[in-house]
Design an enzyme around this catalytic site. Structure first.
Site, PDB file in Angstrom:
ATOM      1  N   TYR A 116       0.865  -1.182   0.000  1.00 22.98           N
ATOM      2  CA  TYR A 116       0.000   0.000   0.000  1.00 22.98           C
ATOM      3  C   TYR A 116       0.898   1.227   0.000  1.00 22.98           C
ATOM      4  O   TYR A 116       1.885   1.288   0.733  1.00 22.98           O
ATOM      5  CB  TYR A 116      -0.885  -0.007   1.255  1.00 22.98           C
ATOM      6  CG  TYR A 116      -1.741   1.222   1.401  1.00 22.98           C
ATOM      7  CD1 TYR A 116      -3.022   1.259   0.878  1.00 22.98           C
ATOM      8  CD2 TYR A 116      -1.259   2.363   2.053  1.00 22.98           C
ATOM      9  CE1 TYR A 116      -3.813   2.399   0.999  1.00 22.98           C
ATOM     10  CE2 TYR A 116      -2.039   3.506   2.170  1.00 22.98           C
ATOM     11  CZ  TYR A 116      -3.306   3.515   1.646  1.00 22.98           C
ATOM     12  OH  TYR A 116      -4.082   4.641   1.754  1.00 22.98           O
ATOM     13  N   GLU A 204      -3.629   7.658  -3.755  1.00 17.97           N
ATOM     14  CA  GLU A 204      -3.552   6.370  -3.073  1.00 17.97           C
ATOM     15  C   GLU A 204      -3.354   5.263  -4.104  1.00 17.97           C
ATOM     16  O   GLU A 204      -4.140   5.135  -5.044  1.00 17.97           O
ATOM     17  CB  GLU A 204      -4.838   6.124  -2.283  1.00 17.97           C
ATOM     18  CG  GLU A 204      -4.805   4.852  -1.465  1.00 17.97           C
ATOM     19  CD  GLU A 204      -6.161   4.552  -0.838  1.00 17.97           C
ATOM     20  OE1 GLU A 204      -7.158   4.393  -1.578  1.00 17.97           O
ATOM     21  OE2 GLU A 204      -6.228   4.487   0.401  1.00 17.97           O
TER      22      GLU A 204
END
Ligand code: GDP
Ligand code: MN
Length: 395
Positions: A116, A204
């Site tokens: 991530y 993101e």
């Protein structure tokens, strides 16, 4: 403002962020053609909506998953046909879901590991922050909640910018060594440049994938842009898809009004964000539920007030309206004229409580009184909230 993944991929390409090649399609046939053009086996079909959680989402027609790995152009066409025109429900869309009108066809990669990686603005430190984790994939919210120690954070100095040593530190924390670290540092640097130059408030990438052939690639992209910077981001503004936004908020932005739709039934029209927040609080305090946040600003015109009224009335949940104006710069009589114009134009039949105070208040109250409309006056915030809550309860 948000954008779609296929648009984000174009930004990635422009800034040199490694990402698999992709093409957008609006029909099943286009999806098939896109798959043929990209070529080879190993492709992915992805529903394009302004929400994450697509992989684990379900379409209202029962079809499961907004992300499918496939092998042929025929399959791309078939899967796209099941997604397009359907509503996808994910944990981020709410139960009403989002209509899918485009799909992305991209080259699929074989994933060895999902990380991530995000860049966002952190208000508590007033700095841009890098958030990374080895626990990438589909449930970062759960990781943050249950195993917060697995979240890596790095803050960027406002004038120095993101430093190479910081990129290496993050890459190392993700367990990336050698050529993988070099690629990761390159990707982080390019992404940070994109984030700054495009006035993003969030980028993101989840997953940031490590492929089985040792490539570091961005497989997903979620962007937020700072609305206050859009005036200088003309290229970004062209990527706006208003069909993904609340239609009431779109209409409000056209008139320069700050409007946020909520679930309650008491609409409010207020000048000033702080006063609008307190108005919502006091409605709740007296047992009501606000239908919206609406700040008409410090110097609203009669037309803006009328537009605000129409947006409020466009919400079928609204059962009553509370106007709360403290006239500092604002002339109360301008508000009163706007209210009357809007009430007459829309044939208003809902209870309306108006609290006016401040600049030219006497004239404003007189204008309302002379209008012949059924408007309940109120002298202060408590009085106004109690009156509208009671009126809505009685209706
Ligand atoms: P999200 O669910 O909306 O966040 O959509 P993502 O783009 O992150 O896709 C969800 C998941 O699908 C990812 O976490 C991956 O596991 C998988 N996925 C996405 N793209 C590919 C791909 O190119 N190849 C493979 N094998 N899996 C993929
Ligand atoms: Mn994702």
């Amino acid at each position: 403002m948000n954008i779609h993944e296929y648009q984000a991929k174009e930004l990635f390409e422009k800034f040199g962020v490694a990402t698999p090649k992709g093409k957008v399609a609006a029909t099943a046939e286009e999806a098939g053609a896109a798959a043929r053009e990209i070529g080879g086996t190993g492709l992915v079909v992805k529903a394009q909506v302004h929400a994450g959680g697509r992989g684990k989402g379900t379409f209202t027609n029962g079809f499961k998953g907004g992300v499918h790995v496939i092998n042929t152009a025929e399959e791309a066409q078939e899967i796209a046909g099941k997604m397009l025109g359907q509503t996808l429900v994910t944990h981020q869309t709410g139960p009403e879901g989002k209509l899918v009108s485009k799909v992305l066809i991209a080259k699929s990669v074989d994933i060895a590991k999902e990380h991530y990686f995000a860049i966002l603005f952190d208000r508590s430190t007033s700095r841009h922050a890098i958030i990374a984790s080895t626990e990438g994939g589909m449930n970062i919210e759960e990781v943050a909640e249950k195993t917060p120690e697995k979240i890596i954070k790095e803050f960027v100095h406002p004038t120095l910018g993101l430093q190479a040593y910081q990129c290496r530190k993050i890459a190392a924390a993700l367990g990336l060594r050698g050529a993988l670290m070099t690629q990761a540092v390159k990707l982080f640097t390019a992404l940070y440049k994109l984030y700054i130059q495009s006035d993003c408030s969030l980028v993101e990438v989840n997953p940031l994938a490590i492929t089985t052939d040792n490539q570091v690639v961005a497989l997903d992209a979620k962007f937020n842009f700072d609305d206050n910077a859009l005036y200088r981001q003309k290229d970004i503004v062209t990527l706006r898809d208003t069909s993904e936004e609340d239609p009431r908020e779109v209409a409000a932005s056209e008139f320069g009004l700050s409007y946020i739709g909520l679930d309650g039934n008491i609409a409010c029209l207020v000048n000033g964000a702080g006063l609008a927040m307190s108005t919502m609080d006091i409605i709740k305090f007296h047992g009501g539920e606000p239908a919206n946040f609406l700040d008409v600003g410090g110097g609203a015109s009669k037309d803006q007030v009328a537009a605000a009224f129409k947006i409020i009335l466009g919400d079928p949940n609204v059962k009553g309206i509370l106007v709360n104006i403290f006239g500092g710069i604002m002339d109360c009589n301008v508000i009163a004229t706007g209210i009357i114009a809007a009430a007459q134009e829309t044939g208003l039949s809902l209870p309306l409580v108006v609290r006016l105070e401040g600049n030219n208040v006497a004239a404003g109250k007189e204008t309302l009184a002379q209008s012949g409309l059924a408007i309940t006056g109120a002298d202060d915030l408590t009085d106004a909230a109690q009156k509208i809550v009671a009126a809505v309860a009685a209706a």
